[in-house]
Design an enzyme around this catalytic site. Structure first.
Site, PDB file in Angstrom:
ATOM      1  N   CYS A 186      42.106  34.489  39.776  1.00  0.00           N
ATOM      2  CA  CYS A 186      40.904  35.699  39.604  1.00  0.00           C
ATOM      3  C   CYS A 186      42.049  36.585  40.822  1.00  0.00           C
ATOM      4  CB  CYS A 186      39.742  36.111  39.950  1.00  0.00           C
ATOM      5  SG  CYS A 186      38.421  35.167  39.092  1.00  0.00           S
ATOM      6  N   HIS A 245      36.364  42.047  43.151  1.00  0.00           N
ATOM      7  CA  HIS A 245      36.312  41.246  41.753  1.00  0.00           C
ATOM      8  C   HIS A 245      35.277  41.318  41.088  1.00  0.00           C
ATOM      9  CE1 HIS A 245      37.355  38.312  38.900  1.00  0.00           C
ATOM     10  NE2 HIS A 245      36.794  37.660  38.811  1.00  0.00           N
ATOM     11  N   ASN A 271      32.804  39.124  33.524  1.00  0.00           N
ATOM     12  CA  ASN A 271      34.043  38.717  34.592  1.00  0.00           C
ATOM     13  C   ASN A 271      35.323  38.242  33.714  1.00  0.00           C
ATOM     14  OD1 ASN A 271      35.616  37.383  36.018  1.00  0.00           O
ATOM     15  ND2 ASN A 271      34.675  35.696  36.738  1.00  0.00           N
TER      16      ASN A 271
HETATM   17  C1  LIG Z   1      26.536  31.382  38.143  1.00  0.00           C
HETATM   18  C2  LIG Z   1      25.578  31.874  39.125  1.00  0.00           C
HETATM   19  C3  LIG Z   1      25.345  33.163  38.502  1.00  0.00           C
HETATM   20  C4  LIG Z   1      24.132  31.463  38.862  1.00  0.00           C
HETATM   21  O1  LIG Z   1      23.399  32.047  40.390  1.00  0.00           O
HETATM   22  P1  LIG Z   1      22.572  31.220  41.198  1.00  0.00           P
HETATM   23  O2  LIG Z   1      21.342  32.558  41.568  1.00  0.00           O
HETATM   24  O3  LIG Z   1      23.233  30.691  41.639  1.00  0.00           O
HETATM   25  O4  LIG Z   1      21.745  30.369  39.729  1.00  0.00           O
HETATM   26  P2  LIG Z   1      21.700  28.500  40.060  1.00  0.00           P
HETATM   27  O5  LIG Z   1      22.818  28.389  40.374  1.00  0.00           O
HETATM   28  O6  LIG Z   1      21.334  28.293  41.690  1.00  0.00           O
HETATM   29  O7  LIG Z   1      21.348  28.099  39.139  1.00  0.00           O
HETATM   30  C5  LIG Z   1      19.901  28.089  39.731  1.00  0.00           C
HETATM   31  C6  LIG Z   1      18.621  28.045  37.874  1.00  0.00           C
HETATM   32  O8  LIG Z   1      19.310  28.971  36.970  1.00  0.00           O
HETATM   33  C7  LIG Z   1      19.124  28.037  36.187  1.00  0.00           C
HETATM   34  N1  LIG Z   1      20.379  28.853  34.796  1.00  0.00           N
HETATM   35  C8  LIG Z   1      21.485  28.775  35.243  1.00  0.00           C
HETATM   36  N2  LIG Z   1      22.689  29.565  34.360  1.00  0.00           N
HETATM   37  C9  LIG Z   1      21.664  29.981  33.472  1.00  0.00           C
HETATM   38  C10 LIG Z   1      20.991  30.532  32.332  1.00  0.00           C
HETATM   39  N3  LIG Z   1      22.647  31.587  31.921  1.00  0.00           N
HETATM   40  N4  LIG Z   1      19.999  31.445  31.943  1.00  0.00           N
HETATM   41  C11 LIG Z   1      18.615  30.160  32.109  1.00  0.00           C
HETATM   42  N5  LIG Z   1      19.136  29.605  33.962  1.00  0.00           N
HETATM   43  C12 LIG Z   1      20.038  29.414  33.810  1.00  0.00           C
HETATM   44  C13 LIG Z   1      20.143  26.634  36.390  1.00  0.00           C
HETATM   45  O9  LIG Z   1      20.791  26.107  35.383  1.00  0.00           O
HETATM   46  C14 LIG Z   1      19.225  26.256  37.126  1.00  0.00           C
HETATM   47  O10 LIG Z   1      18.440  25.928  36.808  1.00  0.00           O
HETATM   48  P3  LIG Z   1      17.404  24.525  37.762  1.00  0.00           P
HETATM   49  O11 LIG Z   1      17.307  25.416  39.412  1.00  0.00           O
HETATM   50  O12 LIG Z   1      16.289  24.209  37.228  1.00  0.00           O
HETATM   51  O13 LIG Z   1      18.507  24.071  38.132  1.00  0.00           O
HETATM   52  C15 LIG Z   1      26.062  32.576  40.438  1.00  0.00           C
HETATM   53  O14 LIG Z   1      26.299  30.949  41.142  1.00  0.00           O
HETATM   54  C16 LIG Z   1      27.585  32.717  40.473  1.00  0.00           C
HETATM   55  O15 LIG Z   1      28.001  34.211  40.147  1.00  0.00           O
HETATM   56  N6  LIG Z   1      28.264  32.629  41.323  1.00  0.00           N
HETATM   57  C17 LIG Z   1      29.811  32.247  41.196  1.00  0.00           C
HETATM   58  C18 LIG Z   1      30.232  32.306  40.042  1.00  0.00           C
HETATM   59  C19 LIG Z   1      31.953  32.964  40.228  1.00  0.00           C
HETATM   60  O16 LIG Z   1      32.447  33.879  40.737  1.00  0.00           O
HETATM   61  N7  LIG Z   1      32.600  32.396  39.509  1.00  0.00           N
HETATM   62  C20 LIG Z   1      34.063  32.937  39.146  1.00  0.00           C
HETATM   63  C21 LIG Z   1      34.659  33.486  40.296  1.00  0.00           C
HETATM   64  S1  LIG Z   1      36.116  34.041  39.728  1.00  0.00           S
END
Ligand SMILES: CC(C)(COP(=O)(O)OP(=O)(O)OC[C@H]1O[C@@H](n2cnc3c(N)ncnc32)[C@H](O)[C@@H]1OP(=O)(O)O)[C@@H](O)C(=O)NCCC(=O)NCCS
Length: 331
Positions: free
Chosen positions: A118, A258, A288
């Protein structure tokens, strides 16, 4: 006394975004998710997807054509170097930069790809700026292009809601005024390699029936850990580059982070005490798009005439590697 070296300036920009829009409602039909979850947890409303016959080089080529059109009197044949930032090259080799060169007919240009995930655009911009400063090259095309939909597991709700496709390019040339790319800061921590990776298809785990069956050619991510890393490192690299240049957060006119998740961006802005009015956002429209997110924002701001001469712009990114980068541009 040695003569002062020139600055590299961005003299033109251009982007290409595929027409096909995938909304959160569409994703509700594909995986166990809701439009509301995606919007509140990420800020993303929709993203663009490349058609089946389109890949990174073609999108990069279309973005480059727009950048060349934006530079009066410039022809593809004038370009000395093409750097393509991508994690989704058309092939292992030849490079995507070579494919773009061929499509453009930029016969004079040397070409290479740069893989820094990224922050790849900032890495490529930094690299191009050095060739301009040393006067090795006069005109450089920096292209970011990614077709993340091809490495996305469309059955994995944890990742498939996050990414989109697109390309964006800019031209760099020398300038004797006190403006342009005034400072860059790059960093990496390879001990975080497992937090965000595509495990299969490389020399470690070449493509095989097993890698395909296990979906190892798709993005694997520890979302929560990447989130925490992103907030910490984006604040740090922004503060470090400002300090290195004797500047304060209040000197920044525009902040272009980003675009991975609105909550990451808001947390960083809050920690830096930078008003959201100065923060450029496109995550809601495109998701993203890896290295492409920041140059799309630059291009949209440039074309809408919102940047004023002398504005201080801070770019700030993090990604797989782990990598991070920041850059100060005086417009
Ligand atoms: C991926 C991301 C959106 C997840 O959000 P979060 O608030 O951290 O959520 P969590 O990972 O704690 O998951 C919470 C719950 O939501 C669920 N969940 C994940 N994706 C889901 C979706 N699309 N729809 C519904 N539920 C979802 C998970 O399974 C989890 O359920 P559980 O508690 O029963 O296990 C967030 O962590 C994020 O943006 N991370 C950075 C990713 C990133 O920047 N990547 C690219 C780098 S360049």
């Amino acid at each position: 006394m040695y003569p002062k070296l020139p600055n590299a300036v961005i003299c033109a920009t251009g982007s290409y975004l595929p027409q096909k829009v995938l909304t959160n409602k569409d994703l509700e039909k594909m995986v166990d998710t809701t439009s509301e979850w995606i919007e509140t947890r990420t800020g993303i409303l929709e993203r663009r997807l490349a058609d089946d016959d389109m890949a990174s080089a073609e999108m990069g080529y279309r973005a480059s054509l727009k950048a060349i059109e934006d530079a009066p009197g410039v022809k593809a044949e004038d370009i000395d170097l093409i750097i393509a930032a991508t994690v989704t090259p058309d092939y292992q080799f030849p490079s995507t930069a070579c494919l773009i060169q061929g499509k453009l007919g930029a016969k004079k240009a040397a070409c290479f790809d740069l893989g820094a995930a990224c922050p790849g655009f900032i890495y490529a911009l930094t690299c191009g700026a050095q060739f301009i400063k040393t006067q090795e090259y006069k005109l450089i095309l920096v292209v970011a292009t990614d077709t993340l939909s091809r490495i996305t597991d469309w059955q994995d709700r944890n990742t498939c809601v996050l990414f989109g496709d697109g390309a964006s390019a800019c031209l760099l040339k020398a300038c004797r005024e006190e403006r342009g790319i005034i400072s860059c800061l790059l960093g990496a921590d390879g001990s975080g390699e497992n937090l965000l990776k595509v495990p299969g298809g490389g020399s470690r785990l070449p493509a095989s029936e097993t890698t395909v069956k296990e979906g190892l050619h798709y993005v694997k991510m520890s979302g929560n850990e990447v989130f925490k890393f992103a907030v910490r490192i984006m604040e740090k690299t922004a503060r470090d580059i400002l300090k290195k240049n004797g500047l304060q957060v209040s000197d920044v006119d525009w902040f272009i982070p980003h675009q991975a998740n609105i909550r990451i961006i808001e947390s960083v802005a809050k920690r830096l005490k930078i008003s959201m009015q100065k923060v450029i956002l496109n995550v809601q429209k495109y998701g993203n798009v890896s290295a492409v997110s920041i140059p799309i924002a630059l291009d949209e701001m440039n074309r809408s005439g919102r940047f004023k001469k002398g504005d201080l712009i801070l770019l700030d990114a993090f990604g797989s590697g782990l990598t991070w980068a920041s850059c100060l541009i005086k417009w």
